[in-house]
Design a protein around this motif. Structure first.
Motif, PDB file in Angstrom:
ATOM      1  N   PHE A  67       0.832  -1.199   0.000  1.00 15.47           N
ATOM      2  CA  PHE A  67       0.000   0.000   0.000  1.00 15.47           C
ATOM      3  C   PHE A  67       0.868   1.250   0.000  1.00 15.47           C
ATOM      4  O   PHE A  67       1.835   1.350   0.744  1.00 15.47           O
ATOM      5  N   LYS A  68       0.518   2.209  -0.867  1.00 20.22           N
ATOM      6  CA  LYS A  68       1.243   3.480  -0.947  1.00 20.22           C
ATOM      7  C   LYS A  68       0.228   4.618  -0.941  1.00 20.22           C
ATOM      8  O   LYS A  68      -0.611   4.728  -1.836  1.00 20.22           O
ATOM      9  N   MET A  69       0.329   5.462   0.060  1.00 23.70           N
ATOM     10  CA  MET A  69      -0.585   6.595   0.178  1.00 23.70           C
ATOM     11  C   MET A  69      -0.486   7.509  -1.040  1.00 23.70           C
ATOM     12  O   MET A  69      -1.480   8.093  -1.464  1.00 23.70           O
ATOM     13  N   LYS A  70       0.695   7.611  -1.621  1.00 20.24           N
ATOM     14  CA  LYS A  70       0.886   8.458  -2.803  1.00 20.24           C
ATOM     15  C   LYS A  70      -0.052   8.034  -3.932  1.00 20.24           C
ATOM     16  O   LYS A  70      -0.634   8.873  -4.613  1.00 20.24           O
ATOM     17  N   ASN A  71      -0.233   6.730  -4.112  1.00 11.52           N
ATOM     18  CA  ASN A  71      -1.134   6.237  -5.155  1.00 11.52           C
ATOM     19  C   ASN A  71      -2.579   6.633  -4.864  1.00 11.52           C
ATOM     20  O   ASN A  71      -3.334   6.978  -5.764  1.00 11.52           O
ATOM     21  N   VAL A  72      -2.958   6.595  -3.587  1.00 11.90           N
ATOM     22  CA  VAL A  72      -4.315   6.983  -3.195  1.00 11.90           C
ATOM     23  C   VAL A  72      -4.508   8.477  -3.418  1.00 11.90           C
ATOM     24  O   VAL A  72      -5.513   8.912  -3.967  1.00 11.90           O
ATOM     25  N   SER A  73      -3.531   9.271  -2.994  1.00  7.98           N
ATOM     26  CA  SER A  73      -3.620  10.729  -3.146  1.00  7.98           C
ATOM     27  C   SER A  73      -3.768  11.137  -4.603  1.00  7.98           C
ATOM     28  O   SER A  73      -4.483  12.089  -4.917  1.00  7.98           O
ATOM     29  N   THR A  74      -3.117  10.404  -5.482  1.00 12.37           N
ATOM     30  CA  THR A  74      -3.211  10.684  -6.913  1.00 12.37           C
ATOM     31  C   THR A  74      -4.585  10.290  -7.447  1.00 12.37           C
ATOM     32  O   THR A  74      -5.216  11.047  -8.184  1.00 12.37           O
ATOM     33  N   ALA A  75      -5.063   9.114  -7.050  1.00 10.29           N
ATOM     34  CA  ALA A  75      -6.345   8.609  -7.548  1.00 10.29           C
ATOM     35  C   ALA A  75      -7.534   9.361  -6.949  1.00 10.29           C
ATOM     36  O   ALA A  75      -8.549   9.562  -7.616  1.00 10.29           O
ATOM     37  N   VAL A  76      -7.405   9.771  -5.681  1.00  5.35           N
ATOM     38  CA  VAL A  76      -8.504  10.447  -4.980  1.00  5.35           C
ATOM     39  C   VAL A  76      -7.939  11.673  -4.251  1.00  5.35           C
ATOM     40  O   VAL A  76      -7.649  11.628  -3.057  1.00  5.35           O
ATOM     41  N   PRO A  77      -7.750  12.774  -4.967  1.00  2.00           N
ATOM     42  CA  PRO A  77      -7.169  13.955  -4.326  1.00  2.00           C
ATOM     43  C   PRO A  77      -8.124  14.658  -3.351  1.00  2.00           C
ATOM     44  O   PRO A  77      -7.672  15.356  -2.448  1.00  2.00           O
ATOM     45  N   ASP A  78      -9.428  14.451  -3.512  1.00  5.07           N
ATOM     46  CA  ASP A  78     -10.420  15.105  -2.652  1.00  5.07           C
ATOM     47  C   ASP A  78     -10.527  14.366  -1.320  1.00  5.07           C
ATOM     48  O   ASP A  78     -11.115  13.293  -1.243  1.00  5.07           O
ATOM     49  N   LYS A  79      -9.986  14.955  -0.284  1.00  3.34           N
ATOM     50  CA  LYS A  79      -9.978  14.301   1.027  1.00  3.34           C
ATOM     51  C   LYS A  79     -11.337  14.338   1.722  1.00  3.34           C
ATOM     52  O   LYS A  79     -11.507  13.767   2.788  1.00  3.34           O
ATOM     53  N   LYS A  80     -12.317  14.983   1.077  1.00  2.00           N
ATOM     54  CA  LYS A  80     -13.684  14.971   1.607  1.00  2.00           C
ATOM     55  C   LYS A  80     -14.547  13.915   0.915  1.00  2.00           C
ATOM     56  O   LYS A  80     -15.707  13.731   1.269  1.00  2.00           O
ATOM     57  N   ALA A  81     -13.985  13.212  -0.062  1.00  2.00           N
ATOM     58  CA  ALA A  81     -14.726  12.165  -0.766  1.00  2.00           C
ATOM     59  C   ALA A  81     -15.124  11.072   0.221  1.00  2.00           C
ATOM     60  O   ALA A  81     -14.421  10.818   1.204  1.00  2.00           O
ATOM     61  N   THR A  82     -16.248  10.433  -0.037  1.00  2.00           N
ATOM     62  CA  THR A  82     -16.677   9.311   0.802  1.00  2.00           C
ATOM     63  C   THR A  82     -16.011   8.049   0.277  1.00  2.00           C
ATOM     64  O   THR A  82     -16.301   7.596  -0.833  1.00  2.00           O
ATOM     65  N   VAL A  83     -15.108   7.524   1.079  1.00  2.00           N
ATOM     66  CA  VAL A  83     -14.294   6.371   0.700  1.00  2.00           C
ATOM     67  C   VAL A  83     -14.754   5.151   1.490  1.00  2.00           C
ATOM     68  O   VAL A  83     -14.867   5.203   2.713  1.00  2.00           O
ATOM     69  N   VAL A  84     -15.005   4.064   0.780  1.00  2.00           N
ATOM     70  CA  VAL A  84     -15.371   2.793   1.404  1.00  2.00           C
ATOM     71  C   VAL A  84     -14.262   1.801   1.090  1.00  2.00           C
ATOM     72  O   VAL A  84     -14.059   1.436  -0.062  1.00  2.00           O
ATOM     73  N   VAL A  85     -13.535   1.403   2.118  1.00  4.70           N
ATOM     74  CA  VAL A  85     -12.438   0.456   1.959  1.00  4.70           C
ATOM     75  C   VAL A  85     -12.971  -0.935   2.281  1.00  4.70           C
ATOM     76  O   VAL A  85     -13.742  -1.110   3.223  1.00  4.70           O
ATOM     77  N   TYR A  86     -12.575  -1.905   1.483  1.00  6.18           N
ATOM     78  CA  TYR A  86     -12.985  -3.281   1.763  1.00  6.18           C
ATOM     79  C   TYR A  86     -11.845  -4.241   1.467  1.00  6.18           C
ATOM     80  O   TYR A  86     -10.899  -3.930   0.759  1.00  6.18           O
ATOM     81  N   CYS A  87     -11.960  -5.425   2.067  1.00  4.70           N
ATOM     82  CA  CYS A  87     -11.069  -6.542   1.773  1.00  4.70           C
ATOM     83  C   CYS A  87     -11.956  -7.784   1.766  1.00  4.70           C
ATOM     84  O   CYS A  87     -13.105  -7.698   1.352  1.00  4.70           O
ATOM     85  N   SER A  88     -11.463  -8.901   2.235  1.00  2.13           N
ATOM     86  CA  SER A  88     -12.290 -10.107   2.246  1.00  2.13           C
ATOM     87  C   SER A  88     -13.450  -9.966   3.218  1.00  2.13           C
ATOM     88  O   SER A  88     -14.608 -10.118   2.844  1.00  2.13           O
ATOM     89  N   ILE A  89     -13.144  -9.688   4.504  1.00  2.00           N
ATOM     90  CA  ILE A  89     -14.221  -9.536   5.484  1.00  2.00           C
ATOM     91  C   ILE A  89     -14.148  -8.238   6.283  1.00  2.00           C
ATOM     92  O   ILE A  89     -15.078  -7.914   7.007  1.00  2.00           O
TER      93      ILE A  89
END
Length: 164
Positions: free
Chosen positions: A75-97
């Motif tokens: 995981f790299k925060m830089k990749n997230v910051s590039t993909a989703v620059p709006d820090k007010k966006a509603t983000v739903v993180v998921y994995c297996s469970i």
């Protein structure tokens, strides 16, 4: 590092395998440091940014349509910051469970993202409740990568895949 994380996940798998339900596993393994969003609470996918905290081989088998693969081991925060620059966006993180996604959600909150949620029960619960998933070519699939055979007990609908 990757070996250490997989060893830890295998240990956790062995420890919680006797737990019969996703809620029991999440209660045991999570701190609830990231608020949960239940599948039934998802009303409009268009207003949500889904982030998949599973590894690429899991994501390639299936993921929620439109999800961004952020991984766990690398995981790299830089990749997230590039993909989703709006820090007010509603983000739903998921994995297996919902265990790995809580850890990634914590990092997002620490980085200043304001509206971060952990999908309760992860992609397993999403599929168990009738959610549609797609594969790496964006085609609807019933296959779900379950990480390993032990974790596959929590997937009740779909085709269980733990190799690839």
């Amino acid at each position: 590092m990757r070996y250490l994380i997989y060893s830890l996940l295998l240990f956790i798998s062995a420890t919680v395998w006797s737990q019969s339900t996703i809620p029991l596993v999440l209660k045991k393994l999570n701190k609830q440091s990231v608020p949960y969003l239940k599948v039934a609470e998802i009303k409009d996918h268009a207003n949500l940014v889904f982030m998949d905290a599973r590894e690429p081989k899991e994501f390639n088998v299936s993921h929620i349509k439109g999800a961004i693969s952020v991984g766990f081991d690398h995981f790299k925060m830089k990749n997230v910051s590039t993909a989703v620059p709006d820090k007010k966006a509603t983000v739903v993180v998921y994995c297996s469970i919902g265990v790995r996604s809580e850890k990634i959600g914590e990092q997002l909150l620490k980085a200043g993202y304001k509206n971060v949620y952990n999908l309760y029960g992860g992609i397993f619960e999403y599929k168990n409740q009738g959610g549609t998933v797609v594969n790496n070519t964006n085609i609807k699939t019933d296959s779900i990568h379950t990480f390993n055979k032990e974790w596959s007990v929590y997937l009740n609908k779909g085709i269980k895949v733990y190799e690839n």
